[in-house]
Design a protein around this motif. Structure first.
Motif, PDB file in Angstrom:
ATOM      1  N   HIS A   1      61.189  29.220  33.310  1.00 40.72           N
ATOM      2  CA  HIS A   1      60.672  30.273  34.181  1.00 40.72           C
ATOM      3  C   HIS A   1      61.161  31.645  33.710  1.00 40.72           C
ATOM      4  N   ILE A   2      62.414  31.729  33.291  1.00 43.02           N
ATOM      5  CA  ILE A   2      62.929  32.998  32.795  1.00 43.02           C
ATOM      6  C   ILE A   2      62.185  33.412  31.526  1.00 43.02           C
ATOM      7  N   LYS A   3      61.926  32.459  30.638  1.00 46.10           N
ATOM      8  CA  LYS A   3      61.161  32.773  29.436  1.00 46.10           C
ATOM      9  C   LYS A   3      59.759  33.249  29.805  1.00 46.10           C
ATOM     10  N   TRP A   4      59.165  32.611  30.801  1.00 48.07           N
ATOM     11  CA  TRP A   4      57.844  33.036  31.276  1.00 48.07           C
ATOM     12  C   TRP A   4      57.898  34.494  31.752  1.00 48.07           C
ATOM     13  N   LEU A   5      58.892  34.820  32.586  1.00 47.68           N
ATOM     14  CA  LEU A   5      58.995  36.178  33.113  1.00 47.68           C
ATOM     15  C   LEU A   5      59.226  37.190  32.001  1.00 47.68           C
ATOM     16  N   ARG A   6      60.075  36.845  31.057  1.00 54.02           N
ATOM     17  CA  ARG A   6      60.339  37.785  29.961  1.00 54.02           C
ATOM     18  C   ARG A   6      59.064  38.062  29.178  1.00 54.02           C
ATOM     19  N   THR A   7      58.270  37.037  28.954  1.00 51.69           N
ATOM     20  CA  THR A   7      57.024  37.218  28.207  1.00 51.69           C
ATOM     21  C   THR A   7      56.007  38.014  29.011  1.00 51.69           C
ATOM     22  N   THR A   8      55.869  37.687  30.295  1.00 54.06           N
ATOM     23  CA  THR A   8      54.850  38.376  31.094  1.00 54.06           C
ATOM     24  C   THR A   8      55.166  39.852  31.263  1.00 54.06           C
ATOM     25  N   ARG A   9      56.430  40.224  31.193  1.00 54.46           N
ATOM     26  CA  ARG A   9      56.775  41.640  31.287  1.00 54.46           C
ATOM     27  C   ARG A   9      56.175  42.443  30.131  1.00 54.46           C
ATOM     28  N   ARG A  10      55.837  41.770  29.051  1.00 53.28           N
ATOM     29  CA  ARG A  10      55.261  42.434  27.887  1.00 53.28           C
ATOM     30  C   ARG A  10      53.739  42.302  27.838  1.00 53.28           C
ATOM     31  N   LEU A  11      53.164  41.727  28.871  1.00 47.75           N
ATOM     32  CA  LEU A  11      51.711  41.572  28.947  1.00 47.75           C
ATOM     33  C   LEU A  11      51.192  42.478  30.058  1.00 47.75           C
ATOM     34  N   PRO A  12      50.588  43.583  29.726  1.00 48.48           N
ATOM     35  CA  PRO A  12      50.182  44.540  30.774  1.00 48.48           C
ATOM     36  C   PRO A  12      49.170  43.978  31.758  1.00 48.48           C
ATOM     37  N   TRP A  13      48.442  42.949  31.369  1.00 48.43           N
ATOM     38  CA  TRP A  13      47.438  42.391  32.279  1.00 48.43           C
ATOM     39  C   TRP A  13      48.055  41.424  33.291  1.00 48.43           C
ATOM     40  N   ARG A  14      49.296  41.010  33.073  1.00 41.52           N
ATOM     41  CA  ARG A  14      49.977  40.131  34.033  1.00 41.52           C
ATOM     42  C   ARG A  14      50.651  41.005  35.098  1.00 41.52           C
ATOM     43  N   ALA A  15      50.218  40.873  36.349  1.00 46.35           N
ATOM     44  CA  ALA A  15      50.813  41.648  37.440  1.00 46.35           C
ATOM     45  C   ALA A  15      52.147  41.021  37.847  1.00 46.35           C
ATOM     46  N   PRO A  16      53.153  41.821  38.225  1.00 53.33           N
ATOM     47  CA  PRO A  16      54.455  41.274  38.631  1.00 53.33           C
ATOM     48  C   PRO A  16      54.332  40.332  39.824  1.00 53.33           C
ATOM     49  N   ILE A  17      55.132  39.279  39.800  1.00 51.34           N
ATOM     50  CA  ILE A  17      55.161  38.313  40.897  1.00 51.34           C
ATOM     51  C   ILE A  17      56.485  38.416  41.647  1.00 51.34           C
ATOM     52  N   ALA A  18      56.546  37.804  42.820  1.00 52.67           N
ATOM     53  CA  ALA A  18      57.797  37.772  43.580  1.00 52.67           C
ATOM     54  C   ALA A  18      58.856  37.010  42.798  1.00 52.67           C
ATOM     55  N   SER A  19      60.085  37.455  42.931  1.00 56.09           N
ATOM     56  CA  SER A  19      61.187  36.843  42.193  1.00 56.09           C
ATOM     57  C   SER A  19      61.472  35.422  42.674  1.00 56.09           C
ATOM     58  N   LEU A  20      62.016  34.627  41.769  1.00 58.51           N
ATOM     59  CA  LEU A  20      62.516  33.297  42.100  1.00 58.51           C
ATOM     60  C   LEU A  20      63.946  33.466  42.593  1.00 58.51           C
ATOM     61  N   ASN A  21      64.159  33.198  43.885  1.00 61.28           N
ATOM     62  CA  ASN A  21      65.441  33.468  44.525  1.00 61.28           C
ATOM     63  C   ASN A  21      66.175  32.175  44.857  1.00 61.28           C
ATOM     64  N   TYR A  22      67.397  32.064  44.351  1.00 61.75           N
ATOM     65  CA  TYR A  22      68.265  30.931  44.672  1.00 61.75           C
ATOM     66  C   TYR A  22      69.350  31.375  45.651  1.00 61.75           C
ATOM     67  N   LEU A  23      69.560  30.584  46.671  1.00 62.17           N
ATOM     68  CA  LEU A  23      70.741  30.720  47.523  1.00 62.17           C
ATOM     69  C   LEU A  23      71.614  29.508  47.250  1.00 62.17           C
ATOM     70  N   LEU A  24      72.758  29.729  46.604  1.00 63.39           N
ATOM     71  CA  LEU A  24      73.676  28.638  46.297  1.00 63.39           C
ATOM     72  C   LEU A  24      74.829  28.700  47.281  1.00 63.39           C
ATOM     73  N   THR A  25      74.958  27.642  48.046  1.00 65.96           N
ATOM     74  CA  THR A  25      76.026  27.597  49.042  1.00 65.96           C
ATOM     75  C   THR A  25      76.620  26.192  49.019  1.00 65.96           C
ATOM     76  N   SER A  26      77.391  25.850  50.052  1.00 66.61           N
ATOM     77  CA  SER A  26      78.195  24.616  49.952  1.00 66.61           C
ATOM     78  C   SER A  26      78.908  24.633  48.594  1.00 66.61           C
ATOM     79  N   HIS A  27      79.609  25.734  48.341  1.00 66.10           N
ATOM     80  CA  HIS A  27      80.062  26.008  46.992  1.00 66.10           C
ATOM     81  C   HIS A  27      81.402  25.365  46.663  1.00 66.10           C
ATOM     82  N   VAL A  28      81.837  25.609  45.439  1.00 59.84           N
ATOM     83  CA  VAL A  28      82.962  24.904  44.850  1.00 59.84           C
ATOM     84  C   VAL A  28      84.218  24.973  45.699  1.00 59.84           C
TER      85      VAL A  28
END
Length: 794
Positions: free
Chosen positions: A504-531
């Motif tokens: 997904h990160i590779k996808w986002l990095r590539t789409t940032r260089r494609l002017p015809w690809r409109a920005p999408i909402a971010s992929l958000n992780y909430l990590l809890t129950s942590h170490v």
């Protein structure tokens, strides 16, 4: 429009059969041309070695089957005026999807220099897997795609994510039989138990069995048909089979299967939407069996190719050097009769284009594959509505994620009608203290419901399945088609999707260089129950390394946040939910945590990313600090403040600066990350020559890696998780990893010049406290009262 606008078709007429076959042959011709040719695209002269690429790259084996599916999807989309999207699971068959995009015109609209004529065909051929060209896989550069084909396993979960809250959308999903062997794909078959036939769209899986992977047979292709049917029926599907190698017969069977499948889907949706049926639908699945490398060379150098693993990539490998291979390639390409398919200028003839839908109905032109075009701003409620009152630092405690849950309930309520926000997670919503969302939306569920069940909802937008892969795939598909969401997960087990987030990160990095690809909402992780608060579950649940993994990726696309209390978590959540084209990782606790900052202070601090907490230190503004105590994470912050309090009492003459870091990328130089600090900023915050004791949530070497270029790096000492854990008390976890307040005070004494002798008694008291803790917990099973009852009294 509804799939119900067209009833079951009669058998194909000869004219319809001819147009479908012409389109399919044209797509096959273009697929072969992309793999092999860099000139002479229409074979207007005999093929010569210099017409052939010096490096032959690409995958032929799956391409004819993908071309068949694309051709027949075109037919039903056009006939029924269906809003459709296709996920190409065998994405290494990039030549096929590119060929079809070029045929329908969406490729030339996206890339005007690749015209739909002979010159454009030549460019289409040469650019494929060529330096400065396009990848061999279905990729972000491919119109109509939301699915990178470089890694297998995620197509079906992406398809279901795309269909969620898209009631008029048909999502076809081609699943290769190699991909079908992966764990993520196997789990994603269960997505049909979460698909709401009333408010979601439909997913049509097309299981393409061509028999082989790179060098081995595939499991599902070798199962007897009855056993395969039992498997698919067990998953909740009704299989429809299409088998053969005679093109005319397969075209007729595929057309019948498509009509049958879409009629079934229409009937199931009508029963749920108009007749109020609550039966769980048994959706159709098409099982397509065609030879691998169909219509390609039957044999090469005396060895069988078509229908074997040898057809997987490039069937004729020595075309430039072997005259017989060159002859066979020309014979192969001419077998498609290109003069019937393209006019003298290289444009597709009318017969080839007859089955193609118009405008945005074309699979390469659907806005659902460019989700940023459909994205709307998320209606986020004011943070003050959920903020906790903080009269002074450390006077009250709240569970940060429970406070966040109230905010997410507000987001769920605000999107109830528009339905463009989902919360996903592996069976952990309530465990992670986010259960307030159930007041606005229950948990999606289409299977049986028992009287003891709670919060199950046929129309719910909270999604739980104990498969992190499936959760990730759902959310990716949902975001890529223009919606918003949040993935909540136990910190240790988000590692399961390491490879998926890579893609997904590779996808986002590539789409940032494609002017015809409109920005999408971010992929958000909430990590809890942590170490640091997995003391009850033990060592198996203790791993903070996902942050290290993510920070290895493209700096322009990744962000990591460690909010230390409830109000900072609210501020960070508001920021990441508004953001576009990022992967945001938020690490926050679910256990009671001290409230340090008011809402306004939290906003300012989070916007800054890292800053001095003047109230926590003992600087008087007349001289530089003697030591800097830095922290990132809720438990490290508490330990640093407890250490600062001990130093104030035991060594009041010491000038201590406390720095809290929320945005961990701030430690990087500004030229290495958009959020990084300049050297001037960093040196002002951390000094250039004073000891810096950094208490960090995760593995300590990450902080060193981020700050190694700084002037003051030799003075930086980091405490964090050292892969030491067990089932024990919360404070014993920090003691075991040397992150505790007593160890931090000892570190200060060890590193501030002149303190080793002068504060030897204090150091001894700290060591004694650690030993006292060790004895106490083994007798009482709980932490020392001075730790368990500690409060900030600064």
């Amino acid at each position: 429009m509804s799939l119900d606008t067209h009833q079951a078709s009669a058998e194909l007429t000869e004219e319809e059969l001819a147009t479908l076959d012409a389109h399919w042959r044209a797509a096959n011709y273009l697929s072969v041309g992309q793999i092999y040719l860099m000139a002479n695209p229409l074979l207007t002269e005999p093929l010569r070695p210099e017409h052939v690429k010096p490096r032959l790259l690409g995958h032929w084996g799956t391409s004819p089957g993908l071309n068949l599916v694309h051709t027949h999807l075109n037919r039903v989309v056009k006939a029924r005026d269906v809003d459709a999207l296709c996920i190409w699971g065998p994405g290494h068959g990039g030549p096929a999807v590119l060929a079809n995009s070029w045929l329908e015109g969406s490729y030339s609209e996206t890339y005007p220099d690749v015209t739909r004529d002979m010159a454009g065909m030549a460019r289409l051929f040469k650019q494929f897997s060529f330096p400065g060209g396009v990848p061999s896989h279905v990729a972000p550069e491919t119109p109509g795609s939301i699915h990178e084909g470089g890694e297998l396993g995620y197509s079906l979960s992406h398809a279901y994510g795309a269909a969620l809250d898209n009631p008029d959308l048909l999502v076809a999903c081609v699943i290769g039989d190699g991909e079908a062997e992966t764990g993520p794909l196997a789990a994603s078959w269960h997505s049909n138990k979460f698909l709401d036939p009333v408010r979601d769209g439909a997913v049509l899986p097309i299981l393409h069995l061509n028999g082989y992977k790179i060098a081995n047979p595939t499991v599902l292709s070798r199962l007897p048909e009855t056993e395969l049917d039992d498997l698919l029926r067990g998953y909740g599907h009704q299989p429809i089979h299409v088998t053969g190698d005679d093109p005319a017969a397969v075209h007729r069977r595929m057309a019948e299967a498509m009509d049958n499948a879409l009629d079934r889907i229409a009937a199931l949706q009508r029963a749920a939407r108009e007749e109020s049926s609550t039966d769980r639908p048994r959706w159709p699945v098409i099982v397509l069996r065609t030879p691998k490398g169909w219509t390609g060379p039957a044999e090469v150098d005396g060895l069988p190719v078509e229908g074997t693993w040898r057809a997987h990539q490039v069937p004729l490998t020595a075309v430039r050097d072997n005259p017989e291979h060159l002859r066979r390639l020309e014979e192969w390409m001419r077998s498609y009769r290109p003069e019937e398919l393209f006019d003298e200028n290289g444009a597709p003839r009318a017969t080839v284009l007859a089955c193609i839908p118009r405008g945005r109905r074309r699979l390469g032109a659907t806005p659902h594959a460019n989700g940023g075009l459909l994205l709307r701003e998320l209606p986020l409620p004011p943070l003050e509505r959920y903020a906790v009152e903080v009269d002074k630092p450390g006077a009250t405690l709240h569970e940060p994620t429970r406070v966040l849950g109230d905010m997410l309930q507000g987001v769920m309520a605000a999107t109830a009608d528009r339905r463009d926000f989902r919360l996903v997670g592996p069976d952990e919503t309530a465990s992670n203290r986010l259960q307030a969302v159930y007041a606005a939306s229950g948990k999606a569920w289409q299977a049986a419901v028992l009287p003891v069940d709670e919060h199950l909802d046929r129309h719910g937008r909270v999604m739980e399945i104990l498969s992190e892969h499936t959760c990730q795939g759902w959310l990716e598909g949902y975001l890529l088609t223009g919606r918003h969401g949040l993935f909540s997960c136990y910190e240790a087990f988000v590692h399961i999707v390491d490879s998926m987030v890579n893609q997904h990160i590779k996808w986002l990095r590539t789409t940032r260089r494609l002017p015809w690809r409109a920005p999408i909402a971010s992929l958000n992780y909430l990590l809890t129950s942590h170490v640091w608060r997995q003391d009850h579950n033990g060592f198996s649940h203790q791993d903070p390394g996902f942050v290290d993994h993510v920070l290895n990726k493209s700096p322009e696309a990744v962000r990591v946040y460690f909010p230390p209390d409830a109000n900072t978590l609210l501020s960070v959540a508001d920021h990441v939910l508004r953001s576009r084209d990022y992967v945001n990782v938020v690490v926050a606790g679910k256990q009671p945590c001290f409230d340090w900052l008011t809402m306004e202070e939290a906003k300012v601090h989070c916007a800054r990313g890292a800053g001095i907490w003047e109230w926590a230190g003992t600087e008087d503004g007349t001289r530089e600090p003697d030591v800097v105590l830095a922290c990132a994470g809720d438990v490290p912050t508490q330990e640093v403040l407890a250490a600062a309090q001990l130093l104030r009492r035991q060594l009041p003459e010491l000038a201590v600066r406390v720095v809290n870091v929320v945005d961990i990328a701030r430690l990087l130089p500004s030229e290495a990350h958009p959020h990084g600090m300049s050297d001037f900023e960093y040196d002002g915050l951390f000094t250039v020559d004073k000891p810096v004791l950094f208490a960090y949530h995760g593995y300590p070497w990450l902080i060193h890696r981020l700050a190694y270029r700084r002037t003051g790096h030799p003075n930086l000492h980091v405490r964090g998780y050292k892969e030491i854990g067990t089932t024990t008390t919360p404070f014993d976890m920090v003691i075991s990893n040397d992150l505790d307040r007593y160890r931090l005070v000892m570190d200060v004494i060890d590193r501030v010049p002149g303190l080793a002798v002068r504060a030897a008694t204090v150091r001894q008291q700290m060591e004694d406290a650690r030993q006292r803790h060790h004895v106490w917990i083994r007798e009482h099973g709980i932490d020392l009262p001075e730790v368990a009852d500690w409060t900030w009294d600064g």
